[in-house]
Design an enzyme around this catalytic site. Structure first.
Site, PDB file in Angstrom:
ATOM      1  N   GLU A 163       0.794  -1.237   0.000  1.00  0.00           N
ATOM      2  CA  GLU A 163       0.000   0.000   0.000  1.00  0.00           C
ATOM      3  C   GLU A 163       0.829   1.291   0.000  1.00  0.00           C
ATOM      4  O   GLU A 163       0.571   2.210   0.776  1.00  0.00           O
ATOM      5  CB  GLU A 163      -0.966  -0.015   1.197  1.00  0.00           C
ATOM      6  N   GLU A 270      -6.102 -10.830  -1.002  1.00  0.00           N
ATOM      7  CA  GLU A 270      -6.930 -10.587   0.200  1.00  0.00           C
ATOM      8  C   GLU A 270      -8.399 -10.523  -0.200  1.00  0.00           C
ATOM      9  O   GLU A 270      -9.102  -9.559   0.097  1.00  0.00           O
ATOM     10  CB  GLU A 270      -6.508  -9.265   0.874  1.00  0.00           C
TER      11      GLU A 270
HETATM   12  O1  G3I Z   1      -3.286  -7.897  18.819  1.00  0.00           O
HETATM   13  C1  G3I Z   1      -4.132  -6.923  19.462  1.00  0.00           C
HETATM   14  C2  G3I Z   1      -4.613  -7.452  20.762  1.00  0.00           C
HETATM   15  O2  G3I Z   1      -3.502  -7.607  21.632  1.00  0.00           O
HETATM   16  C3  G3I Z   1      -5.638  -6.468  21.331  1.00  0.00           C
HETATM   17  O3  G3I Z   1      -6.171  -6.984  22.517  1.00  0.00           O
HETATM   18  C4  G3I Z   1      -6.777  -6.221  20.339  1.00  0.00           C
HETATM   19  C5  G3I Z   1      -7.805  -5.204  20.850  1.00  0.00           C
HETATM   20  O4  G3I Z   1      -8.269  -4.387  19.820  1.00  0.00           O
HETATM   21  O5  G3I Z   1      -6.215  -5.734  19.167  1.00  0.00           O
HETATM   22  C6  G3I Z   1      -5.315  -6.658  18.554  1.00  0.00           C
HETATM   23  O6  G3I Z   1      -4.815  -6.101  17.402  1.00  0.00           O
HETATM   24  C7  G3I Z   1      -5.700  -6.034  16.300  1.00  0.00           C
HETATM   25  C8  G3I Z   1      -5.155  -6.904  15.174  1.00  0.00           C
HETATM   26  O7  G3I Z   1      -5.918  -6.719  14.008  1.00  0.00           O
HETATM   27  C9  G3I Z   1      -5.146  -8.395  15.536  1.00  0.00           C
HETATM   28  O8  G3I Z   1      -6.429  -8.841  15.777  1.00  0.00           O
HETATM   29  C10 G3I Z   1      -5.768  -4.579  15.864  1.00  0.00           C
HETATM   30  O9  G3I Z   1      -6.443  -3.818  16.843  1.00  0.00           O
HETATM   31  C11 G3I Z   1      -6.506  -4.462  14.540  1.00  0.00           C
HETATM   32  O10 G3I Z   1      -6.412  -3.131  14.060  1.00  0.00           O
HETATM   33  C12 G3I Z   1      -5.880  -5.387  13.517  1.00  0.00           C
HETATM   34  O11 G3I Z   1      -6.583  -5.265  12.320  1.00  0.00           O
HETATM   35  C13 G3I Z   1      -5.955  -5.827  11.191  1.00  0.00           C
HETATM   36  C14 G3I Z   1      -5.638  -4.744  10.177  1.00  0.00           C
HETATM   37  O12 G3I Z   1      -5.094  -5.335   9.000  1.00  0.00           O
HETATM   38  C15 G3I Z   1      -4.622  -3.752  10.714  1.00  0.00           C
HETATM   39  O13 G3I Z   1      -4.635  -2.617   9.979  1.00  0.00           O
HETATM   40  C16 G3I Z   1      -6.911  -6.851  10.585  1.00  0.00           C
HETATM   41  O14 G3I Z   1      -7.064  -7.954  11.491  1.00  0.00           O
HETATM   42  C17 G3I Z   1      -6.349  -7.366   9.265  1.00  0.00           C
HETATM   43  O15 G3I Z   1      -7.334  -8.151   8.631  1.00  0.00           O
HETATM   44  C18 G3I Z   1      -6.009  -6.190   8.363  1.00  0.00           C
HETATM   45  O16 G3I Z   1      -5.443  -6.684   7.178  1.00  0.00           O
HETATM   46  C19 G3I Z   1      -5.089  -5.720   6.181  1.00  0.00           C
HETATM   47  C20 G3I Z   1      -3.917  -6.273   5.419  1.00  0.00           C
HETATM   48  O17 G3I Z   1      -2.880  -6.595   6.299  1.00  0.00           O
HETATM   49  C21 G3I Z   1      -3.451  -5.283   4.354  1.00  0.00           C
HETATM   50  N1  G3I Z   1      -4.532  -4.911   3.476  1.00  0.00           N
HETATM   51  C22 G3I Z   1      -5.742  -4.431   4.144  1.00  0.00           C
HETATM   52  C23 G3I Z   1      -6.223  -5.429   5.183  1.00  0.00           C
HETATM   53  C24 G3I Z   1      -7.464  -4.926   5.846  1.00  0.00           C
HETATM   54  O18 G3I Z   1      -7.187  -3.752   6.566  1.00  0.00           O
END
Ligand code: G3I
Length: 365
Positions: A163, A270
């Site tokens: 990105e 994705e």
């Molecule tokens: O690991 C922490 C955990 O310790 C905490 O308790 C919890 C509470 O909110 O958060 C956890 O982290 C989260 C993480 O996912 C793991 O579940 C983050 O808040 C959350 O923001 C994160 O979101 C991920 C996101 O990328 C980050 O920007 C999504 O799961 C994931 O599907 C998403 O994937 C991205 C690709 O990597 C790139 N392209 C876009 C796609 C969607 O955004």
């Protein structure tokens, strides 16, 4: 007649044979009930799924090995989670996924070496100030070396840069910390370092909305320059966070043809098909917002998936992988983004892991 003495060997052979049918996606399986998505697509491309370590225990483990033959760690290999401090790596969650894949004969896509999100704070700071370009590039090199050396021979391809193209159509590059400190050099250098670390790995640039002609053109220009300069890049990852409203068949074809014209292979990295319009900014759920999966939405989604996979199959010489972003509607990231708590239904399996109506549209061809 079977000789009694030979029975144990016979039994072992039968067991082995049936296990290979149940667990291997890399063979042709005749019995419909034993077929997973990857069996239907064995002559086309690997079918992958993004997972977290939590998904590798019963009942998800056997479900995953039946349906898919490629895994992508959804978050565990991103720089923040895997490299939280300069001299400390958190390998366990990523190792679990890679070990599971190796044990089950599955491919692994490494995601993502360099991204502006989920980057650790330390990487951009040096003695309390913004880090200088040469130090940042050196840190990036160490990060890439560490990951790719550890998983050499186990991870066959990487999203090297994720990105980097701006949402703003008047610019090419996103004004991230990486870009603001290093300029566009950070992209090329990431590919150079990745190739040095593991010359056998396939290296991808990965981004969203690449089906939209305007963003596709800007990304194409960036990639063309890289290819002409001899930067070691093998492919482009079209993320495929799509919806029942996009892409159109024509835009999808055009994007595939355009990237393929650069000699790059294409992976859909994705994939999910939201039942709502695309929104970039997070917002609260409106009180009157209906998030029911109506028959009409289900039909629109089935039609959209049918079209998308028809096009993928047509371009099987250019497309080297298709990965779904999540195993079922229960755990999709789209239940939290852009609207926290608004239920979405973007995948082929419902919250109980049952194949949805749309599944048939993907496998009946
Ligand atoms: O690991 C922490 C955990 O310790 C905490 O308790 C919890 C509470 O909110 O958060 C956890 O982290 C989260 C993480 O996912 C793991 O579940 C983050 O808040 C959350 O923001 C994160 O979101 C991920 C996101 O990328 C980050 O920007 C999504 O799961 C994931 O599907 C998403 O994937 C991205 C690709 O990597 C790139 N392209 C876009 C796609 C969607 O955004």
């Amino acid at each position: 007649m079977i000789n009694n003495k030979k029975l144990p060997i016979f039994r072992v052979a039968v067991l082995f044979f049936s296990m290979s049918i149940l667990s291997s996606c890399n063979t042709k399986v005749k019995e419909e009930e034993n077929k997973g998505l990857c069996n239907y697509y064995v002559d086309y491309f690997p079918i992958g799924v993004s997972v977290s370590g939590r998904a590798l225990i019963p009942p998800f483990d056997t479900f995953i090995t039946k349906e898919y033959n490629s895994l992508t760690p959804e978050n565990e290999m991103k720089m923040g989670p895997v490299h939280p401090e300069e001299n400390r790596f958190n390998w366990k969650p990523a190792d679990e996924i890679v070990d599971f894949a190796v044990k089950n004969g599955m491919k692994v896509r490494g995601h993502a070496l360099v991204w502006h999100e989920q980057a650790p704070k330390w990487i951009f700071i040096d003695n309390g100030d913004t880090v200088k370009k040469d130090v940042l590039l050196n840190r990036m090199k160490n990060h890439i070396d560490s990951i790719m050396t550890r998983y050499k021979g186990k991870i066959y391809c990487y999203d090297v840069v994720n990105e980097a193209v701006a949402d703003d159509s008047t610019m090419i590059f996103r004004e991230s910390n990486w870009f603001n400190i290093c300029g566009e050099d950070f992209i090329e250098q990431a590919f150079v370092y990745a190739h040095q670390a593991d010359p056998g790995a396939k290296l991808f640039y990965n981004d969203y909305n690449l089906n939209r002609p305007e963003k596709m053109e800007r990304t194409y220009r960036m990639l063309k320059k890289m290819v002409e300069k001899g930067i070691p890049i093998d492919g482009v990852g079209m993320q495929g966070h799509w919806s029942i409203f996009e892409p159109s068949e024509q835009d999808l074809r055009e994007a595939i043809k355009k990237f393929a014209s650069l000699g790059l292979s294409i992976q859909v990295t994705e994939l999910d098909v939201s039942v709502y319009n695309w929104e970039k900014n997070r917002r609260a759920k409106n009180p009157d917002e209906n998030d029911e999966f109506t028959e009409s939405l289900e039909q629109k989604q089935a039609d959209q998936y049918k079209m998308i996979f028809k096009v993928f199959r047509e371009y099987k010489d250019n497309i080297t992988g298709v990965t779904f972003w999540g195993i079922s509607d229960r755990t999709s990231w789209l239940n939290h983004y852009p609207v926290e708590g608004r239920k979405n239904y973007p995948l082929l399996f419902d919250s109980e892991l049952n194949p949805k109506k749309v599944y048939k549209e993907v496998v009946n061809f």
